[in-house]
Scaffold this motif. Structure first.
Motif, PDB file in Angstrom:
ATOM      1  N   LYS A 125       0.827  -1.207   0.000  1.00  0.00           N
ATOM      2  CA  LYS A 125       0.000   0.000   0.000  1.00  0.00           C
ATOM      3  C   LYS A 125       0.861   1.257   0.000  1.00  0.00           C
ATOM      4  O   LYS A 125       0.627   2.183  -0.797  1.00  0.00           O
ATOM      5  CB  LYS A 125      -0.930  -0.003   1.212  1.00  0.00           C
ATOM      6  CG  LYS A 125      -1.824   1.226   1.285  1.00  0.00           C
ATOM      7  CD  LYS A 125      -2.754   1.173   2.495  1.00  0.00           C
ATOM      8  CE  LYS A 125      -3.646   2.417   2.544  1.00  0.00           C
ATOM      9  NZ  LYS A 125      -4.545   2.402   3.715  1.00  0.00           N
ATOM     10  N   ASP A 126       1.868   1.303   0.879  1.00  0.00           N
ATOM     11  CA  ASP A 126       2.676   2.510   1.033  1.00  0.00           C
ATOM     12  C   ASP A 126       3.438   2.856  -0.241  1.00  0.00           C
ATOM     13  O   ASP A 126       3.519   4.031  -0.627  1.00  0.00           O
ATOM     14  CB  ASP A 126       3.656   2.347   2.200  1.00  0.00           C
ATOM     15  CG  ASP A 126       2.959   2.309   3.552  1.00  0.00           C
ATOM     16  OD1 ASP A 126       1.781   2.709   3.624  1.00  0.00           O
ATOM     17  OD2 ASP A 126       3.592   1.867   4.529  1.00  0.00           O
ATOM     18  N   HIS A 129       0.640   1.856  -3.915  1.00  0.00           N
ATOM     19  CA  HIS A 129      -0.670   2.504  -4.051  1.00  0.00           C
ATOM     20  C   HIS A 129      -0.603   3.971  -3.646  1.00  0.00           C
ATOM     21  O   HIS A 129      -0.890   4.843  -4.463  1.00  0.00           O
ATOM     22  CB  HIS A 129      -1.718   1.735  -3.247  1.00  0.00           C
ATOM     23  CG  HIS A 129      -2.029   0.393  -3.852  1.00  0.00           C
ATOM     24  ND1 HIS A 129      -3.084   0.192  -4.698  1.00  0.00           N
ATOM     25  CD2 HIS A 129      -1.394  -0.810  -3.758  1.00  0.00           C
ATOM     26  CE1 HIS A 129      -3.098  -1.070  -5.104  1.00  0.00           C
ATOM     27  NE2 HIS A 129      -2.082  -1.697  -4.541  1.00  0.00           N
ATOM     28  N   THR A 130      -0.199   4.260  -2.411  1.00  0.00           N
ATOM     29  CA  THR A 130      -0.080   5.653  -1.991  1.00  0.00           C
ATOM     30  C   THR A 130       0.897   6.409  -2.884  1.00  0.00           C
ATOM     31  O   THR A 130       0.669   7.580  -3.212  1.00  0.00           O
ATOM     32  CB  THR A 130       0.380   5.727  -0.525  1.00  0.00           C
ATOM     33  OG1 THR A 130      -0.553   5.017   0.296  1.00  0.00           O
ATOM     34  CG2 THR A 130       0.447   7.168  -0.051  1.00  0.00           C
ATOM     35  N   GLU A 131       1.987   5.759  -3.281  1.00  0.00           N
ATOM     36  CA  GLU A 131       2.960   6.368  -4.196  1.00  0.00           C
ATOM     37  C   GLU A 131       3.140   5.497  -5.439  1.00  0.00           C
ATOM     38  O   GLU A 131       4.261   5.281  -5.916  1.00  0.00           O
ATOM     39  CB  GLU A 131       4.294   6.577  -3.482  1.00  0.00           C
ATOM     40  CG  GLU A 131       4.224   7.570  -2.336  1.00  0.00           C
ATOM     41  CD  GLU A 131       5.596   7.971  -1.825  1.00  0.00           C
ATOM     42  OE1 GLU A 131       6.137   8.997  -2.306  1.00  0.00           O
ATOM     43  OE2 GLU A 131       6.131   7.243  -0.965  1.00  0.00           O
ATOM     44  N   GLU A 260      -4.422   0.841   9.681  1.00  0.00           N
ATOM     45  CA  GLU A 260      -5.696   1.322   9.170  1.00  0.00           C
ATOM     46  C   GLU A 260      -6.763   0.232   9.292  1.00  0.00           C
ATOM     47  O   GLU A 260      -6.523  -0.915   8.978  1.00  0.00           O
ATOM     48  CB  GLU A 260      -5.579   1.718   7.697  1.00  0.00           C
ATOM     49  CG  GLU A 260      -4.551   2.770   7.412  1.00  0.00           C
ATOM     50  CD  GLU A 260      -3.191   2.213   7.064  1.00  0.00           C
ATOM     51  OE1 GLU A 260      -2.615   2.642   6.057  1.00  0.00           O
ATOM     52  OE2 GLU A 260      -2.696   1.329   7.811  1.00  0.00           O
TER      53      GLU A 260
END
Length: 392
Positions: A125-126, A129-131, A260
């Motif tokens: 995710k980090d 997806h986020t970046e 999360e």
């Protein structure tokens, strides 16, 4: 050391005899025999950690918790496949992988013993997806776990690295100095072999909580025994308690859930870990005794001499290598980080050492945000080396 060597030889013989036909009866006999060879050396440690973290949810309570169905996030992959690997090396058999993100910086995450690609979801995710416009992440299930096949072989970390090389070729990640490799625990052992096989492709090489070879073998084998016993549902609560103590610091386990949530947070980090572990172990076909024991064999017999580590460092470039380890790691003791660092040539010759006081075995969980910063920094620095040249 002769006593340790004898234990290892008995372990090898037992794995060899049971791997072809790992029925529940065979596994029970194997576990009982290994228990007989290895006295319980870490009971005091387990008791101390359990007392320090206090009451946590039971396995039944975790499964009834509202967040449990969402413990594995629905992260949409750019691409996912099961491909054939190891043709002529005992195969072919299927290896499952996913690509997340579309960015130019390519990260390969290699999981450890008994872990599967979903265990990397925080990093997926980090980074992916986020970046996702900056990074592309390749995650995969090693042979013996998850959606990959579980062939009945005596695995080695070298063969598992060769699987990864074929996967990299399949996805087209073959340019020089183009991939950033992150391997944790047994995954770090596989990363060592990968670096020896394709050093020219590696831009950064990040060893997390791993070892070039196992010393102080009896405590390590005790931890492996704990992991074997984790496969028995009748003892899930006790065995998850043990793996918590082996892999995580008490300080992290008892903190409120930091990850999360979709519905509501778990009471503690330890409860969320238990949920992920239960989700993996109770999913049909994901975590099977035969694959686990074969991986265990590979990890237990991994061995890289100082001469081989020096060869690796020369080929990859010491400024490209990170060794990260916690001082409270009870799965692979901190002494192994010191061995790794010395064999690679030490900080005086350019290897980066990231020592973390009080950290357990699983840095990507315990220090997730700091871990992201460290890896992002190493990617930035080593991408610069690839552009301007590198001093050895």
């Amino acid at each position: 050391m002769e006593g340790v060597r004898g234990h290892l030889q008995k372990f090898s013989t037992q794995v060899g005899s049971y791997v072809p036909d790992l029925t529940r009866e065979h596994l029970s006999k194997f576990s009982a025999q290994l228990n007989g060879y290895l006295p319980d050396l870490s009971q005091e440690h387990h008791r101390r950690i359990s007392n320090e973290i206090g009451k946590q949810l039971s396995a039944d309570e975790v499964q009834a918790y509202p967040e449990y169905p969402h413990v594995n996030w629905d992260l949409k992959a750019e691409k996912k496949e099961r491909i054939d690997v190891a043709d002529g090396r005992g195969g072919p058999f299927k290896l499952s992988y996913e690509l997340h993100g579309r960015g130019p910086r390519k990260i390969v995450f290699i999981m450890g013993l008994g872990g599967y690609m979903k265990t990397w979801q925080r990093q997926t995710k980090d980074f992916g997806h986020t970046e996702g416009d900056k990074y592309t992440c390749l995650i995969f299930d090693n042979r013996g776990i998850g959606d990959s096949d579980k062939p009945l072989l005596r695995y080695t970390t070298s063969e598992m690295a060769a699987d990864a090389v074929e996967l990299l070729q399949h996805v087209g990640w073959t340019d020089e100095r183009s991939i950033h490799v992150i391997g944790i625990s047994m995954g770090g052992m596989i990363a060592q072999e990968l670096a020896l096989q394709i050093p020219q492709h590696i831009c950064s090489l990040n060893f997390i909580s791993t070892a070039p070879r196992i010393v102080r073998t009896l405590p390590y084998m005790e931890n492996m025994r704990n992991r074997i016993n984790l496969m028995w549902p009748k003892a899930l609560d006790a065995q998850i308690s043990k793996v918590k103590a082996d892999c995580y610091s008490a300080a992290w386990l008892k903190k409120p859930d930091e990850t999360e949530s979709v519905v509501q947070p778990f009471p503690t980090n330890g409860d969320r870990f238990a949920a992920g572990e239960l989700s993996k172990r109770l999913a049909p076909g994901v975590f099977q005794p035969k694959g686990f024991l074969c991986q265990l064999y590979a990890a237990g017999f991994h061995h890289k001499s100082d001469e081989q580590l020096n060869e690796l460092a020369n080929a990859v470039g010491r400024e490209r290598i990170l060794v990260l380890h916690g001082t409270d790691d009870h799965m692979i003791d901190f002494v192994h980080a010191e061995m790794m660092l010395a064999g690679l040539g030490g900080t005086e010759r350019g290897v980066i050492f990231s020592k973390h006081e009080g950290l357990g075995h699983v840095a990507p969980f315990e220090i997730r945000h700091k871990f992201r910063e460290i890896i992002a920094g190493r990617i930035e620095v080593t991408e610069g080396l690839a552009k301007v040249g590198e001093k050895r």
